[in-house]
Design an enzyme around this catalytic site. Structure first.
Site, PDB file in Angstrom:
ATOM      1  N   CYS A   1      13.439  47.654 -31.800  1.00 32.96           N
ATOM      2  CA  CYS A   1      13.491  47.199 -31.532  1.00 32.96           C
ATOM      3  C   CYS A   1      11.752  46.889 -31.296  1.00 32.96           C
ATOM      4  O   CYS A   1      11.448  44.964 -31.019  1.00 32.96           O
ATOM      5  CB  CYS A   1      13.778  47.810 -30.352  1.00 32.96           C
ATOM      6  SG  CYS A   1      13.010  48.405 -28.805  1.00 32.96           S
TER       7      CYS A   1
ATOM      8  N   ASN B   1      20.837  52.315 -32.388  1.00 32.40           N
ATOM      9  CA  ASN B   1      19.678  52.684 -33.432  1.00 32.40           C
ATOM     10  C   ASN B   1      18.666  53.268 -33.266  1.00 32.40           C
ATOM     11  O   ASN B   1      17.980  54.188 -34.421  1.00 32.40           O
ATOM     12  CB  ASN B   1      18.733  51.194 -33.173  1.00 32.40           C
ATOM     13  CG  ASN B   1      18.116  50.856 -32.068  1.00 32.40           C
ATOM     14  OD1 ASN B   1      18.816  51.619 -31.159  1.00 32.40           O
ATOM     15  ND2 ASN B   1      16.861  50.496 -31.970  1.00 32.40           N
TER      16      ASN B   1
ATOM     17  N   SER C   1      21.425  43.654 -28.070  1.00 24.92           N
ATOM     18  CA  SER C   1      20.314  42.126 -28.395  1.00 24.92           C
ATOM     19  C   SER C   1      20.588  41.287 -27.151  1.00 24.92           C
ATOM     20  O   SER C   1      20.657  42.018 -25.491  1.00 24.92           O
ATOM     21  CB  SER C   1      21.421  42.025 -28.961  1.00 24.92           C
ATOM     22  OG  SER C   1      23.239  41.772 -28.772  1.00 24.92           O
TER      23      SER C   1
ATOM     24  N   GLU D   1      15.413  36.848 -35.504  1.00 26.02           N
ATOM     25  CA  GLU D   1      14.973  38.742 -35.260  1.00 26.02           C
ATOM     26  C   GLU D   1      16.186  38.618 -36.995  1.00 26.02           C
ATOM     27  O   GLU D   1      17.925  38.992 -36.686  1.00 26.02           O
ATOM     28  CB  GLU D   1      15.485  39.582 -34.455  1.00 26.02           C
ATOM     29  CG  GLU D   1      15.353  40.733 -34.410  1.00 26.02           C
ATOM     30  CD  GLU D   1      16.110  41.674 -33.119  1.00 26.02           C
ATOM     31  OE1 GLU D   1      17.276  40.856 -32.307  1.00 26.02           O
ATOM     32  OE2 GLU D   1      14.978  42.625 -32.830  1.00 26.02           O
TER      33      GLU D   1
ATOM     34  N   GLU E   1      16.032  45.872 -21.595  1.00 24.13           N
ATOM     35  CA  GLU E   1      15.440  46.111 -22.740  1.00 24.13           C
ATOM     36  C   GLU E   1      16.186  45.394 -24.344  1.00 24.13           C
ATOM     37  O   GLU E   1      17.547  45.933 -25.106  1.00 24.13           O
ATOM     38  CB  GLU E   1      15.029  47.468 -23.491  1.00 24.13           C
ATOM     39  CG  GLU E   1      14.993  47.924 -21.899  1.00 24.13           C
ATOM     40  CD  GLU E   1      13.532  47.541 -21.678  1.00 24.13           C
ATOM     41  OE1 GLU E   1      12.358  47.548 -22.022  1.00 24.13           O
ATOM     42  OE2 GLU E   1      13.515  48.387 -20.277  1.00 24.13           O
ATOM     43  N   LEU E   2      15.146  44.338 -24.957  1.00 22.83           N
ATOM     44  CA  LEU E   2      16.435  43.028 -25.822  1.00 22.83           C
ATOM     45  C   LEU E   2      15.596  42.913 -26.699  1.00 22.83           C
ATOM     46  O   LEU E   2      14.840  44.257 -27.455  1.00 22.83           O
ATOM     47  CB  LEU E   2      16.942  41.797 -24.991  1.00 22.83           C
ATOM     48  CG  LEU E   2      17.380  42.301 -23.546  1.00 22.83           C
ATOM     49  CD1 LEU E   2      17.225  40.647 -22.859  1.00 22.83           C
ATOM     50  CD2 LEU E   2      18.688  43.175 -23.968  1.00 22.83           C
TER      51      LEU E   2
ATOM     52  N   LYS F   1      27.548  54.792 -21.505  1.00 21.28           N
ATOM     53  CA  LYS F   1      28.320  53.902 -22.329  1.00 21.28           C
ATOM     54  C   LYS F   1      27.860  54.068 -23.591  1.00 21.28           C
ATOM     55  O   LYS F   1      27.148  52.621 -23.997  1.00 21.28           O
ATOM     56  CB  LYS F   1      29.090  53.349 -22.143  1.00 21.28           C
ATOM     57  CG  LYS F   1      30.165  52.873 -22.917  1.00 21.28           C
ATOM     58  CD  LYS F   1      30.356  50.817 -23.533  1.00 21.28           C
ATOM     59  CE  LYS F   1      29.601  50.391 -24.800  1.00 21.28           C
ATOM     60  NZ  LYS F   1      29.631  51.090 -26.353  1.00 21.28           N
ATOM     61  N   PRO F   2      27.563  55.227 -24.859  1.00 22.41           N
ATOM     62  CA  PRO F   2      26.763  54.873 -25.577  1.00 22.41           C
ATOM     63  C   PRO F   2      27.258  53.879 -27.208  1.00 22.41           C
ATOM     64  O   PRO F   2      28.570  52.978 -26.801  1.00 22.41           O
ATOM     65  CB  PRO F   2      26.495  56.242 -26.037  1.00 22.41           C
ATOM     66  CG  PRO F   2      26.789  56.857 -25.382  1.00 22.41           C
ATOM     67  CD  PRO F   2      27.772  56.257 -24.113  1.00 22.41           C
TER      68      PRO F   2
HETATM   69  P1  NAD Z   1      24.093  44.869 -28.756  1.00 21.32           P
HETATM   70  O1  NAD Z   1      24.111  44.189 -28.294  1.00 21.32           O
HETATM   71  O2  NAD Z   1      25.222  44.149 -29.837  1.00 21.32           O
HETATM   72  O3  NAD Z   1      24.938  46.671 -28.538  1.00 21.32           O
HETATM   73  C1  NAD Z   1      24.701  47.464 -26.970  1.00 21.32           C
HETATM   74  C2  NAD Z   1      25.747  47.530 -26.782  1.00 21.32           C
HETATM   75  O4  NAD Z   1      26.067  47.091 -25.768  1.00 21.32           O
HETATM   76  C3  NAD Z   1      26.144  48.739 -27.125  1.00 21.32           C
HETATM   77  O5  NAD Z   1      26.759  50.150 -26.629  1.00 21.32           O
HETATM   78  C4  NAD Z   1      27.927  47.708 -27.055  1.00 21.32           C
HETATM   79  O6  NAD Z   1      29.255  48.645 -26.906  1.00 21.32           O
HETATM   80  C5  NAD Z   1      27.344  47.138 -25.954  1.00 21.32           C
HETATM   81  N1  NAD Z   1      28.334  45.727 -25.755  1.00 21.32           N
HETATM   82  C6  NAD Z   1      28.309  45.175 -26.122  1.00 21.32           C
HETATM   83  N2  NAD Z   1      29.426  43.795 -25.930  1.00 21.32           N
HETATM   84  C7  NAD Z   1      28.906  44.127 -24.619  1.00 21.32           C
HETATM   85  C8  NAD Z   1      29.538  43.111 -23.488  1.00 21.32           C
HETATM   86  N3  NAD Z   1      29.842  42.486 -23.436  1.00 21.32           N
HETATM   87  N4  NAD Z   1      29.484  43.778 -22.718  1.00 21.32           N
HETATM   88  C9  NAD Z   1      28.384  45.107 -22.467  1.00 21.32           C
HETATM   89  N5  NAD Z   1      27.824  45.868 -23.331  1.00 21.32           N
HETATM   90  C10 NAD Z   1      28.701  45.463 -24.378  1.00 21.32           C
HETATM   91  O7  NAD Z   1      22.853  45.175 -30.351  1.00 21.32           O
HETATM   92  P2  NAD Z   1      22.580  45.457 -31.303  1.00 21.32           P
HETATM   93  O8  NAD Z   1      23.005  44.675 -31.926  1.00 21.32           O
HETATM   94  O9  NAD Z   1      24.104  46.838 -31.016  1.00 21.32           O
HETATM   95  O10 NAD Z   1      21.751  46.324 -31.045  1.00 21.32           O
HETATM   96  C11 NAD Z   1      20.770  46.093 -31.312  1.00 21.32           C
HETATM   97  C12 NAD Z   1      19.658  45.176 -30.699  1.00 21.32           C
HETATM   98  O11 NAD Z   1      19.186  46.186 -30.084  1.00 21.32           O
HETATM   99  C13 NAD Z   1      18.298  44.748 -31.618  1.00 21.32           C
HETATM  100  O12 NAD Z   1      18.412  43.043 -30.919  1.00 21.32           O
HETATM  101  C14 NAD Z   1      17.315  45.332 -30.647  1.00 21.32           C
HETATM  102  O13 NAD Z   1      16.036  44.618 -31.032  1.00 21.32           O
HETATM  103  C15 NAD Z   1      17.758  45.461 -29.050  1.00 21.32           C
HETATM  104  N6  NAD Z   1      17.051  46.491 -28.837  1.00 21.32           N
HETATM  105  C16 NAD Z   1      16.487  46.805 -27.566  1.00 21.32           C
HETATM  106  C17 NAD Z   1      15.255  48.082 -27.459  1.00 21.32           C
HETATM  107  C18 NAD Z   1      14.256  47.667 -26.538  1.00 21.32           C
HETATM  108  O14 NAD Z   1      13.746  48.344 -25.482  1.00 21.32           O
HETATM  109  N7  NAD Z   1      13.764  46.299 -26.157  1.00 21.32           N
HETATM  110  C19 NAD Z   1      15.389  48.914 -28.377  1.00 21.32           C
HETATM  111  C20 NAD Z   1      16.445  48.729 -29.017  1.00 21.32           C
HETATM  112  C21 NAD Z   1      17.334  48.189 -29.422  1.00 21.32           C
END
Ligand code: NAD
Length: 545
Positions: free
Chosen positions: A316, A186, A261, A414, A282-283, A209-210
Site C-alpha cells: 500500500c 498482500n 482497496s 493505483e 486503510e486503503l 475474515k482474511p
Molecule cells: P479488496 O478491497 O478487493 O479486498 C480486501 C479484503 O476485502 C479482502 O479480504 C476481500 O475479501 C474483502 N472484500 C472484498 N469485497 C468486500 C465487500 N464488498 N465487503 C466486505 N469485504 C470485502 O482489496 P485487494 O485488491 O485485495 O487489496 C489491495 C488493495 O488494498 C490495494 O488498493 C492496496 O493499496 C490496499 N492496501 C492498503 C493497505 C493500507 O494499509 N493502507 C495495506 C494493504 C493493502
C-alpha cells in the site's frame, strides 16, 4: 525451510481432497505435497465453517494446490460473533498486565518460528524471502510496542474538573466489544494480525475474515496467538468471499477495521455508517517520492528501488510516482535504472531473489494493461516492461516508465504492481503540487541532504505518512507513529495511541464533592448566575482552560 513444510513434490499423508490437505498427485497431475496435509488440517481447523464447501488455493510460485479452505456461511459468522462475545466478557476482566504479558509472548514466538511463517507467506504469495521477512518483523515490533506501552494507552486518566478540588473527573478506556477485521492478501500474515493485537490488548475479541487467497498465513497467525496464551475463542476466523461475508460481519461488529482497496472501503464505510459503528479504513495509494536537487543520489536510488519494488509493488505504501529535480535527474535516473536492472528475479524459498512474483492472474492482467496502455500512448520503458512466465506464471519485471501523461491509466490510478513513473521537475512548489495531485494521500517520501528542509517539504505533502531519506520504513516500522491515509487513502490510523484508542470508548466519570450545581442556602437563581459569572471571570484570569 522449516520442519512444518516439506519440499515441493515430497510424498506422504492423507490425500482426501475434501479434508484440508492438497490432492493426491497420483490422481491429480497439478497436485503436490508442498504442505503436509496434517499441517494444513491443523491450520484450517481454526476456521468456523459448517457448509462443507471448500475453496482450493494455489501457490503463485508454480500453480500447485496448497489447500482446500473450508467456507463459512452467514450462520457461521453469527456463531463466530456469539463465541467471541462470550470470550470477550471474560477477557475484559483480565488485567492489562496479564494481557500485555501474553502479547509479549507472541513477540518471542514470532521471532523463534519466523522460518515457518516466512515459508508459508512465500508459498501463498510468491514474494521474495526478504520481503516476507518484513511480516514477522512487523508483528514482533507491534507486539513489543503495545505490550510495553499498554498502561500508557489504557490506564484511567485524571482530567481537570470544572470546580477545582471539588470536581474529580476520570476518563476510562472501555473496550468496544467484538471487532471485525477484514484484511487483504498482500501482506497476509501481518495484515491479518497487526490490527488485531491492540484490539485484544484493549480487552476486545476479534472476528477476522482474511483474504481468500492467503488464508493459511492468517491461520498460522491465529494459531500463534493461541500458543502465546490468548483464549482460543477470543480470535475467530471465518473464510469466504468478502462480498458475501462482509455484510454479516459489519451487521454484528462493534467496530470494523478494514484494509484493502478504496472501492471496497467506501462500501464498508456506508454499511458502518448505517449502524453508527466506527471504522478504520486503510486503503490504496498513488504514493510520490520527491528527489530534491541536493539529494544524495545513490541513497535515493537505493531507497527508490525498495519503495517501488518491495513485494513486487503490491504494497500500500509503495511508490508509483517519482518527481526528480532537474539538477540530479540524469544522474538519479541512471543509478535508479541500473539498480533496477541489476535486481535478481525469481521464486522459491531461498534468500536469493530481490523480487518475487505477483500473486495472481488478476494482478498480472492489471499490471500488463497499465504498461501496455502507457506504451501505446507514448511512454518510454527505461527498465522491465515484460511479463516473465519463464520465472513463474504471474511474474512481471520491475518496470520504470518515463513520459507518462494524464491520459494514461497509470498516471493517476493505483497499479499495485512493480511499475513506477519518473517525472522531471524544475520548481519545488510545482513538484509538491504534482505530488498532491489526485485523490490519494497515503505515503510520501522526500530525499534531500538538508533534513530540516525535508521535514518542511513533508508538511506540505498531503499524505498520512512522509519519510525523509527513507522509502517507507522510518514511519511504518516506528510503531509509536500513527499510520494511515488522508483523502481517499483512508480514515483512522493504525499504530501508536490512535491505533489502540480506536478500539475503546472513552467513558468520563465525574465525582462532585460539597458544592452542588445550583443555588444553595436560599440563594436566588439570579444571584447564583451572578456568582457563577464572577467565578468564570476569575477562572479565566487564573489562566484555567
Ligand atoms: P479488496 O478491497 O478487493 O479486498 C480486501 C479484503 O476485502 C479482502 O479480504 C476481500 O475479501 C474483502 N472484500 C472484498 N469485497 C468486500 C465487500 N464488498 N465487503 C466486505 N469485504 C470485502 O482489496 P485487494 O485488491 O485485495 O487489496 C489491495 C488493495 O488494498 C490495494 O488498493 C492496496 O493499496 C490496499 N492496501 C492498503 C493497505 C493500507 O494499509 N493502507 C495495506 C494493504 C493493502
Amino acid at each position: 525451510m522449516s520442519e512444518a513444510i516439506s519440499g515441493p513434490g515430497a510424498t506422504g499423508g492423507n490425500a482426501d481432497p475434501t479434508h484440508g490437505g492438497p490432492r493426491d498427485p497420483e490422481h491429480d497431475p497439478r497436485a503436490s505435497y508442498v504442505l503436509e496435509p496434517e499441517v494444513v488440517a491443523r491450520l484450517t481447523d481454526r476456521i468456523l465453517a459448517t457448509t462443507g464447501a471448500t475453496a482450493q488455493v494455489h501457490s503463485p510460485i508454480d500453480g500447485a494446490p496448497l489447500a482446500n479452505i473450508p467456507q463459512s456461511s452467514t450462520e457461521d459468522v453469527a456463531e463466530a460473533f456469539r463465541r467471541a462475545r462470550v470470550a470477550q466478557a471474560a477477557w475484559a476482566r483480565v488485567s492489562v498486565d496479564e494481557r500485555a504479558r501474553i502479547l509479549h509472548r507472541l513477540h518471542d514466538i514470532v521471532l523463534d518460528r519466523q522460518d515457518e511463517i516466512i515459508d508459508l507467506i512465500q508459498l501463498e504469495s510468491g514474494k521474495s524471502r526478504k520481503h516476507a521477512f518484513d511480516e514477522p518483523m512487523h508483528i514482533a515490533l507491534t507486539a513489543r510496542y503495545y505490550a510495553r506501552t499498554a498502561h500508557r494507552h489504557l490506564d484511567t486518566e485524571r482530567r481537570p474538573g470544572v470546580v477545582p478540588v471539588l470536581t474529580r473527573v476520570e476518563v476510562n478506556r472501555v473496550p468496544k466489544g467484538v471487532v471485525g477485521i477484514i484484511s487483504p492478501w498482500n501482506y497476509p500474515f501481518t495484515m491479518a494480525l497487526c490490527d488485531g493485537l491492540p484490539a485484544l490488548l484493549a480487552g476486545n475479541a476479534v472476528v477476522t475474515k482474511p483474504d481468500a487467497q492467503t488464508m493459511l498465513s492468517a491461520l498460522l497467525g491465529a494459531q500463534m496467538l493461541e500458543d502465546a496464551g490468548f483464549p482460543r475463542d477470543l480470535w475467530q476466523v471465518v473464510a469466504g468471499p468478502g462480498r458475501e461475508l462482509g455484510t454479516p460481519i459489519i451487521d454484528r461488529a462493534d467496530y470494523i477495521c478494514f484494509t484493502g482497496s478504496t472501492a471496497t472501503g467506501k462500501i464498508i464505510a456506508r454499511q458502518a455508517a448505517e449502524r453508527l459503528i466506527g471504522c478504520s479504513l486503510e486503503l490504496g495509494g498513488k504514493n510520490p517520492i520527491l528527489v530534491l536537487r541536493d539529494a544524495d543520489v545513490e541513497r535515493a536510488a537505493e531507497g527508490a528501488v525498495r519503495a517501488s519494488f518491495s513485494n513486487a509493488g503490491q504494497l500500500c505504501v509503495s511508490t508509483e510516482r517519482m518527481f526528480v529535480a532537474d539538477q540530479v535527474y540524469d544522474r538519479f535516473v541512471d543509478r535508479f535504472v541500473a539498480r533496477t536492472k541489476a535486481m535478481s528475479l525469481g521464486v522459491g524459498l531461498s534468500w536469493d531473489a530481490d523480487m518475487g512474483t505477483l500473486i495472481s492472474a488478476d494482478q498480472l492482467a492489471t499490471v500488463s494493461a497499465h504498461v501496455e496502455d502507457a506504451v501505446a500512448k507514448g511512454a518510454r520503458v527505461l527498465a522491465g516492461g515484460q511479463a516473465r512466465p519463464d520465472l513463474a506464471p504471474y511474474f512481471y519485471e520491475p518496470t520504470v516508465l518515463e513520459g507518462v501523461t494524464p491520459e494514461m491509466t497509470c498516471f493517476g490510478n493505483e497499479t499495485f504492481g512493480p511499475v513506477v513513473a519518473i517525472y522531471r521537475f524544475h520548481d519545488e512548489a510545482d513538484a509538491i503540487a504534482r505530488a498532491n495531485d489526485g485523490e490519494y494521500g497515503l505515503n510520501g517520501s522526500v530525499y534531500t541532504r538538508d533534513t530540516a528542509r525535508g521535514r518542511a517539504v513533508a508538511r506540505q505533502i498531503r499524505c498520512g505518512t512522509v519519510n525523509v531519506n527513507e522509502a517507507f520504513g522510518a514511519t511504518f516500522a516506528s510503531i509509536d507513529a500513527p499510520m494511515g491515509g488522508m483523502r481517499e487513502s483512508g480514515m483512522g490510523r493504525r499504530q501508536g495511541s490512535e491505533g489502540i484508542h480506536r478500539y475503546t470508548e472513552t467513558q468520563a466519570v465525574g465525582t462532585q464533592r460539597l458544592l452542588r450545581f445550583g443555588p444553595m442556602l436560599g440563594m436566588s437563581d439570579e444571584s447564583y448566575a451572578r456568582m457563577m459569572t464572577a467565578s468564570l471571570r476569575i477562572m479565566d484570569k487564573l489562566g484555567r482552560a
